[in-house]
Design a protein around this motif. Sequence first.
Motif, PDB file in Angstrom:
ATOM      1  N   MET A  28     -10.208  -7.426   3.897  1.00  0.00           N
ATOM      2  CA  MET A  28      -9.024  -6.585   3.105  1.00  0.00           C
ATOM      3  C   MET A  28      -9.647  -5.942   2.013  1.00  0.00           C
ATOM      4  O   MET A  28      -9.365  -4.633   1.660  1.00  0.00           O
ATOM      5  N   ARG A  29     -10.834  -6.191   1.301  1.00  0.00           N
ATOM      6  CA  ARG A  29     -11.540  -5.612   0.290  1.00  0.00           C
ATOM      7  C   ARG A  29     -12.179  -4.033   0.918  1.00  0.00           C
ATOM      8  O   ARG A  29     -12.059  -3.033   0.364  1.00  0.00           O
ATOM      9  N   ALA A  30     -12.513  -4.218   2.243  1.00  0.00           N
ATOM     10  CA  ALA A  30     -13.157  -3.284   2.870  1.00  0.00           C
ATOM     11  C   ALA A  30     -11.945  -2.134   3.092  1.00  0.00           C
ATOM     12  O   ALA A  30     -12.368  -0.797   2.769  1.00  0.00           O
ATOM     13  N   ARG A  31     -10.914  -2.484   3.424  1.00  0.00           N
ATOM     14  CA  ARG A  31      -9.838  -1.578   3.596  1.00  0.00           C
ATOM     15  C   ARG A  31      -9.372  -0.670   2.246  1.00  0.00           C
ATOM     16  O   ARG A  31      -9.308   0.535   2.225  1.00  0.00           O
ATOM     17  N   GLU A  32      -9.315  -1.796   1.215  1.00  0.00           N
ATOM     18  CA  GLU A  32      -8.988  -1.110   0.023  1.00  0.00           C
ATOM     19  C   GLU A  32     -10.421   0.061  -0.704  1.00  0.00           C
ATOM     20  O   GLU A  32      -9.866   1.104  -0.871  1.00  0.00           O
ATOM     21  N   ALA A  33     -11.496  -0.483  -0.245  1.00  0.00           N
ATOM     22  CA  ALA A  33     -12.458   0.630  -0.570  1.00  0.00           C
ATOM     23  C   ALA A  33     -12.591   1.585  -0.085  1.00  0.00           C
ATOM     24  O   ALA A  33     -12.466   3.001  -0.679  1.00  0.00           O
ATOM     25  N   LEU A  34     -12.250   1.697   1.493  1.00  0.00           N
ATOM     26  CA  LEU A  34     -12.074   2.652   2.243  1.00  0.00           C
ATOM     27  C   LEU A  34     -10.945   3.730   1.764  1.00  0.00           C
ATOM     28  O   LEU A  34     -10.938   4.918   1.939  1.00  0.00           O
ATOM     29  N   ALA A  35      -9.689   3.152   1.380  1.00  0.00           N
ATOM     30  CA  ALA A  35      -8.747   3.745   1.056  1.00  0.00           C
ATOM     31  C   ALA A  35      -8.745   4.522  -0.164  1.00  0.00           C
ATOM     32  O   ALA A  35      -8.209   5.527  -0.492  1.00  0.00           O
ATOM     33  N   HIS A  36      -9.613   3.959  -1.089  1.00  0.00           N
ATOM     34  CA  HIS A  36     -10.253   4.944  -2.311  1.00  0.00           C
ATOM     35  C   HIS A  36     -11.452   5.765  -2.160  1.00  0.00           C
ATOM     36  O   HIS A  36     -11.902   6.332  -3.057  1.00  0.00           O
TER      37      HIS A  36
END
Length: 171
Positions: free
Chosen positions: A1-9
């Motif tokens: 989930m952290r990877a998706r959040e990082a990518l989203a930002h």
Amino acid sequence: MRAREALAHGKDPGAERKAERRIARLRAANTFETVVREWYKNRRDKWSAAHAEHVWLRLRRELFPALGDRPIAEITAGELLYYALYRMGDRGRATGHGVRATASTILNEQGWDADVIERQLAQKDANKVRAAYHHAEYLAERRRMMQAWADFLDAKRAAGDKVVSLARKAA
């Protein structure tokens, strides 16, 4: 989930993880215990074996549990002095000078006016001319400061730290 959040930002998840690990390594390398272990290693050869063992035992038993894993940069001089005096100190045999020194250090770190602190601690002004003419009592500020001091000690007690009550002499 952290990877998706990082990518989203718009951030690289791999670079984010590397940065987090680097920060964790730096924090671990600069904890109170790490710094004190290095200090001890450099000092122990100057002491007798018995004294070196005594110092190490007290550090392990009294200071490392409370401060050991904390980054050294986050520990204030007043906090360290508090732990050194009350956790490692002579348990109930603290001198008046030591208590005044501890209070002065902590109160100065908390930002209280030096004149107010010195008046409360009944210190004499080293400047004789100033001492002859400066008679301010700072009563209102001293009341606020002493309430803040009481709150500080109450917080230490609530956190499980040892706070020594000073016994009053019978009148």
